[in-house]
Scaffold this active site. Structure first.
Site, mmCIF file in Angstrom:
data_model
loop_
_atom_site.group_PDB
_atom_site.id
_atom_site.type_symbol
_atom_site.label_atom_id
_atom_site.label_comp_id
_atom_site.label_asym_id
_atom_site.label_seq_id
_atom_site.Cartn_x
_atom_site.Cartn_y
_atom_site.Cartn_z
ATOM 1 N N CYS A 76 129.354 74.563 -35.196
ATOM 2 C CA CYS A 76 128.481 73.477 -35.648
ATOM 3 C C CYS A 76 128.557 73.344 -37.181
ATOM 4 O O CYS A 76 129.618 73.079 -37.711
ATOM 5 C CB CYS A 76 127.056 73.666 -35.120
ATOM 6 N N HIS A 176 128.212 73.437 -29.529
ATOM 7 C CA HIS A 176 127.697 74.805 -29.403
ATOM 8 C C HIS A 176 128.309 75.445 -28.157
ATOM 9 O O HIS A 176 127.817 75.220 -27.051
ATOM 10 C CB HIS A 176 126.171 74.783 -29.287
ATOM 11 N N GLU A 178 128.026 78.383 -27.183
ATOM 12 C CA GLU A 178 127.039 79.296 -26.586
ATOM 13 C C GLU A 178 126.032 78.572 -25.699
ATOM 14 O O GLU A 178 125.300 79.196 -24.936
ATOM 15 C CB GLU A 178 126.314 80.082 -27.689
#
EC number: 4.3.2.10
Length: 196
Positions: A76, A176, A178
């Site tokens: 990001c 992202h 994750e």
């Protein structure tokens, strides 16, 4: 061993938990002198580019990151800081990945770009192994890397922009990983396997 760089400009726990789900226990580091002890590193980031870049410089990370010769990936805002320049605050970035960060021209679409979006093109690279056009990943951003020779994958939101970039031992993901479910886990695993 993998390091997560803590500059105070990111929620690093979600990144740490994502690697732990893959069976890897990263170490969170707050001192630039620690960086070279690790085989690879993550530079996460959220917030304003100007504030985050100032912290990188003041804390000595700029020099440490520029000398690092093993795989390092920005996520990001961390990705944006690895690039040459950002319109957000009109700042020079770390200059590790060619390209400029510009405000997304979203037209009638909501800004920031927030939510799931489809990867449209995917270049051949160890980071994109097993990733296909039409895979979806999760974004939260209003500035983006303009598509250029460093672009490995791109998306569309009012305009085309880079979703994944790489140059030498540096890489970045605008989304992202994750928070991107199985596709994100695959991308993080690819990063763990990437040899430069």
């Amino acid at each position: 061993m993998i390091a997560i760089i803590n500059t105070g400009c990111a929620n690093i726990n979600s990144v740490r938990f994502a690697f732990e789900r893959l069976g890897v226990t990263p170490e969170i580091i707050s001192t630039p002198s620690q960086l070279n002890k690790f085989d690879r590193a993550i530079l996460p980031g959220v917030g304003h580019a100007n504030v985050a870049m100032k912290r990188l410089v003041e804390q000595g990370w700029k020099e440490a990151i520029s000398r690092y010769d093993k795989p390092l990936m920005g996520i990001c805002l961390g990705m944006q800081l690895l690039c040459d320049y950002s319109e957000e605050g009109n700042i020079d970035g770390l200059g590790m990945i060619n390209g400029q960060i510009k405000q997304l021209q979203t037209g009638a679409l909501t800004s920031p770009h927030m939510g799931w979006n489809t990867i449209q093109t995917v270049g051949q690279h160890p980071l994109t192994k097993g990733i296909d056009a039409n895979d979806q990943v999760y974004f939260v951003h209003s500035f983006a890397h303009t598509v250029n020779e460093a672009t490995l994958a791109q998306c569309e939101y009012g305009q085309s922009f880079s979703a994944i970039v790489a140059q030498d031992n540096y890489a970045g993901m605008q989304f992202h990983p994750e928070k991107s479910a199985k596709v994100g886990a695959k991308l993080l695993n690819n990063f763990m396997q990437w040899q430069v």
